[in-house]
Design a protein around this motif. Sequence first.
Motif, PDB file in Angstrom:
ATOM      1  N   ASP A  64       0.816  -0.986   0.011  1.00  0.00           N
ATOM      2  CA  ASP A  64       0.043  -0.169  -0.052  1.00  0.00           C
ATOM      3  C   ASP A  64       0.959   1.384  -0.093  1.00  0.00           C
ATOM      4  N   ALA A  68       0.925   4.535  -2.470  1.00  0.00           N
ATOM      5  CA  ALA A  68       0.685   5.720  -1.953  1.00  0.00           C
ATOM      6  C   ALA A  68       1.824   6.790  -2.455  1.00  0.00           C
ATOM      7  N   ARG A  75      -2.733   8.015   2.786  1.00  0.00           N
ATOM      8  CA  ARG A  75      -3.818   7.254   2.875  1.00  0.00           C
ATOM      9  C   ARG A  75      -3.900   6.656   4.122  1.00  0.00           C
TER      10      ARG A  75
END
Length: 324
Positions: A64, A68, A75
Motif C-alpha cells: 500500500d 501511495a 492514505r
Amino acid sequence: MDDSGIFPFLMQKAAAGARTALVTITGVSGSSVRNPGAHLAVAEDGSWRGSLSGGCIEAAVVADAIDAIAAGTPRAIRFGTGSPYLDIRLPCGGWVDVLINPVTDPAPIARVATLLADRTPALLALPLGDGSITVTSGNAPWRTCRDTTHFTVAHLPPLALTVIGHGAGVEALAALAVTADARVTTMTPDRAIAERLAAAGIAVHLLNTPREPVDLAVDPWTAIAFLFHDHDWETALIARALAGRAFYVGAMGSRAAQAHRAASLIAAGVSPDDIARLRAPIGLIPSSRDPQVLALSTLAEIVRDFEQTTARADIVSTTTAVAR
C-alpha cells in the motif's frame, strides 16, 4: 527503541534519488505488538525498515505504501477487524490503523533526525490529507495527538547509558547496551579496558583520579551505572551524577556496601533525598556476580525504568498543546 533507523533509512533513500513513505500506527484495538506512533519506512523499490506488527501486516503495508508513493497522497488503512482486507487477520485480535505519508520533501525527516541526535525532543506532524510533514522541537505530555488535520507524534531522544567503573562488568554492560541500540558512553580508570572499548567503537573516557571533573550533567533520557569494585572511586562521581538529570543512577555492590556508600555520600554533602534516588544493589536479579548476568540484570532494570519514565498517553483533541 527500534525506531532509530527509520529516519536515516528515509534520508539515505532520498539521497539516492528514491521516493519514500513514512507509515505510522495511529490507533490499535486489542492486543498489539506496537503502540500508536510506531513507524515503518518504505522505499519505492520495496525495501523497508521498522516493524508494525511483528510480521502480520508488514507485507500488505509495504504494498500500500508503494501505491501511495506513486499517487503522492496520504492514505489511512485499517488492518484486522473491520478492515477491507478480508484475507489479513491479526492473530491477537482487534485492529491496527496506519497512516501512510509519502515523503515529498526530505528536509523535515532530516530535521527530526538531527534533533534526536542532538538529544532534543521533536514533534512530527503528519498530515491526514493535503499538506506537508512538519517538524518542530519541543516536548509534549502525550505520545501521540490527533486533531482535524494532523496526526502528531512526540519523539523523545533514545535511551542513552553512561557506564562508569572497572572490571569485566563494564565491558559486558556496554556491549549488551549497544546491541539494544542504546547510546553508550563509558568511563574507566583501567587503561586496558579503555583500549578494548575504543577498539569496539564504544565512546570511552579514561579516568585519572576519583575526583576528575567529568561532566555528568546528562539529559533526562540518560541512565548512569556505576560498576566499581573499589568503592573509593565512587563518592565524588556518584554525587555528581545524583546532582544531574539522569532518570536512573545505579551502583553495584552488596547492601553492606550500599550502607557504607550512603554514609560516604552524606559526608560529602549529598542530601538524603538524592541518596534515595540511587539504585543499589543494581539490577533486577539479586546477587548477580557473573559479568554477563550482571549486565543483563542491570540493562533490564534500566530499560524498564526508561519505559516507565517515557510512558505517555495517546489523545484526540482539536488542538495540539505543546509543552516547551
